[in-house]
Design a protein around this motif. Structure first.
Motif, PDB file in Angstrom:
ATOM      1  N   GLU A  29      45.020  32.065  61.872  1.00 29.42           N
ATOM      2  CA  GLU A  29      44.793  32.347  60.454  1.00 29.42           C
ATOM      3  C   GLU A  29      45.660  33.539  60.067  1.00 29.42           C
ATOM      4  N   VAL A  30      46.598  33.310  59.169  1.00 23.46           N
ATOM      5  CA  VAL A  30      47.484  34.368  58.672  1.00 23.46           C
ATOM      6  C   VAL A  30      47.183  34.547  57.187  1.00 23.46           C
ATOM      7  N   ILE A  31      46.501  35.620  56.837  1.00 25.16           N
ATOM      8  CA  ILE A  31      46.010  35.785  55.470  1.00 25.16           C
ATOM      9  C   ILE A  31      47.082  36.233  54.485  1.00 25.16           C
ATOM     10  N   THR A  32      48.197  36.749  54.986  1.00 23.39           N
ATOM     11  CA  THR A  32      49.224  37.261  54.074  1.00 23.39           C
ATOM     12  C   THR A  32      49.832  36.163  53.209  1.00 23.39           C
ATOM     13  N   GLY A  33      49.887  34.942  53.722  1.00 24.01           N
ATOM     14  CA  GLY A  33      50.506  33.856  52.970  1.00 24.01           C
ATOM     15  C   GLY A  33      49.713  33.442  51.745  1.00 24.01           C
ATOM     16  N   SER A  34      48.402  33.658  51.756  1.00 27.28           N
ATOM     17  CA  SER A  34      47.564  33.257  50.625  1.00 27.28           C
ATOM     18  C   SER A  34      46.906  34.455  49.953  1.00 27.28           C
ATOM     19  N   TRP A  35      47.452  35.644  50.159  1.00 24.98           N
ATOM     20  CA  TRP A  35      46.866  36.847  49.564  1.00 24.98           C
ATOM     21  C   TRP A  35      47.016  36.815  48.047  1.00 24.98           C
ATOM     22  N   TYR A  36      45.919  37.063  47.358  1.00 25.46           N
ATOM     23  CA  TYR A  36      45.892  36.971  45.902  1.00 25.46           C
ATOM     24  C   TYR A  36      45.902  38.363  45.283  1.00 25.46           C
ATOM     25  N   THR A  37      46.771  38.574  44.270  1.00 24.87           N
ATOM     26  CA  THR A  37      46.936  39.895  43.667  1.00 24.87           C
ATOM     27  C   THR A  37      46.438  39.961  42.228  1.00 24.87           C
ATOM     28  N   GLY A  38      45.753  38.905  41.775  1.00 27.59           N
ATOM     29  CA  GLY A  38      45.261  38.874  40.408  1.00 27.59           C
ATOM     30  C   GLY A  38      43.825  39.349  40.282  1.00 27.59           C
ATOM     31  N   ASN A  39      43.152  38.934  39.195  1.00 33.21           N
ATOM     32  CA  ASN A  39      41.802  39.401  38.876  1.00 33.21           C
ATOM     33  C   ASN A  39      40.771  38.285  38.765  1.00 33.21           C
ATOM     34  N   ASP A  40      41.155  37.050  39.040  1.00 33.88           N
ATOM     35  CA  ASP A  40      40.224  35.933  38.970  1.00 33.88           C
ATOM     36  C   ASP A  40      39.253  36.029  40.153  1.00 33.88           C
ATOM     37  N   GLN A  41      37.954  36.181  39.864  1.00 30.42           N
ATOM     38  CA  GLN A  41      36.968  36.397  40.915  1.00 30.42           C
ATOM     39  C   GLN A  41      36.871  35.230  41.887  1.00 30.42           C
ATOM     40  N   THR A  42      37.042  34.002  41.388  1.00 33.54           N
ATOM     41  CA  THR A  42      36.946  32.846  42.274  1.00 33.54           C
ATOM     42  C   THR A  42      38.112  32.785  43.253  1.00 33.54           C
ATOM     43  N   MET A  43      39.183  33.531  42.976  1.00 32.63           N
ATOM     44  CA  MET A  43      40.350  33.535  43.843  1.00 32.63           C
ATOM     45  C   MET A  43      40.433  34.810  44.685  1.00 32.63           C
ATOM     46  N   LEU A  44      39.611  35.791  44.335  1.00 26.31           N
ATOM     47  CA  LEU A  44      39.556  37.033  45.113  1.00 26.31           C
ATOM     48  C   LEU A  44      38.704  36.881  46.361  1.00 26.31           C
ATOM     49  N   LEU A  45      37.843  35.866  46.386  1.00 24.16           N
ATOM     50  CA  LEU A  45      36.938  35.677  47.523  1.00 24.16           C
ATOM     51  C   LEU A  45      37.690  35.537  48.843  1.00 24.16           C
TER      52      LEU A  45
END
Length: 254
Positions: A29-45
């Protein structure tokens, strides 16, 4: 999240076609590829509950390697519910209103995951003999009789609680999953191998034991693999648990 089981299925097919070979399966699992930089709570999880993790296993299609092998692959079952829009949108990558890409995790993911798991034994529901006439409920197999150990993808406490309840599993069957989640977090596809390592380090794997690994993923998919232990697996001096195994399982506070 279920890529490890998918890779096992692919490796099995390759070894059947080329029996005198070896296959190395790496789950990471490499989290850097799907790291989210916005403010949408459903995508910050996804930024909050995924952790880096990696595992590797060697598969052989050669009979001469049987004496050194720890497990025999017995069954792989893969289900995919992507044809249903609700299942597809439970976990998927998309862009927010600002064009930032991230992994969307919907509130319905637990329910959708439960439906995907039911597909594994849906064939039995086609017969009226497996319906409780009094309660009008579908038959739920007793997984405790089918398997000696169960390794469920360590996604989160709420998901594990729900699966334990629906599958009517005892705390012993959830020990590896809960301990892995506490110690390493959600390492995605590699978590089921951390769980198997936990069982090995605890000395729980005996000859002929049946181990069921269950993983979920976007799509929405539910994939599982069944192994049979060829020997009693002894505690290894290496591995991720060797320096902390005595602290588990955790004692619940009264």
């Amino acid at each position: 999240m279920d890529a490890g089981v998918v890779a096992i299925d692919l490796a099995r097919d390759l070894l059947q076609a080329h029996a005198r070979t070896l296959a190395l399966v790496v789950s990471t699992e490499v989290i850097t590829g799907s790291w989210y930089t916005g403010n949408d709570q459903t995508m910050l999880l996804s930024n909050c509950f995924f952790r880096m993790g990696c595992s590797a296993l060697l598969l052989s299609g050669q009979r001469r390697d049987r004496w050194r092998a720890k497990y025999e692959l017995r069954q792989v079952v893969r289900t995919h519910r992507g044809a249903e829009q609700r299942s597809f949108e439970a976990v998927y990558q998309r862009e927010d209103n600002s064009g930032r890409r991230g992994l969307h995790v919907g509130r319905e993911v637990t329910e959708v995951g439960g439906h995907a798991l039911k597909v594994l034994f849906f064939a039995t529901l086609l017969s009226g003999n497996f319906v409780n006439k009094q309660e009008n409920k579908p038959y739920i197999p007793d997984y405790k009789r089918a398997f000696d150990h169960i390794c469920i993808l360590a996604t989160g406490k709420a998901v594990l609680d729900e699966l334990q309840k629906n599958l009517e599993l005892t705390p012993d069957y959830m020990e590896a999953s809960r301990s892995t989640l506490h110690r390493f977090g959600n390492t995605s596809s590699s978590s089921i191998w951390y769980e198997l390592s936990y069982l090995e380090t605890k000395g729980k794997i005996k000859r002929d034991d049946r181990i069921w690994q269950v993983a979920f993923g976007s799509g929405f998919k539910c994939n599982s693999v069944v192994w049979r232990a060829l020997k009693r697996v002894r505690r290894s001096p290496y591995g991720p648990w060797i320096d902390c195994i005595d602290h588990y399982p955790l004692r619940e506070e009264s």
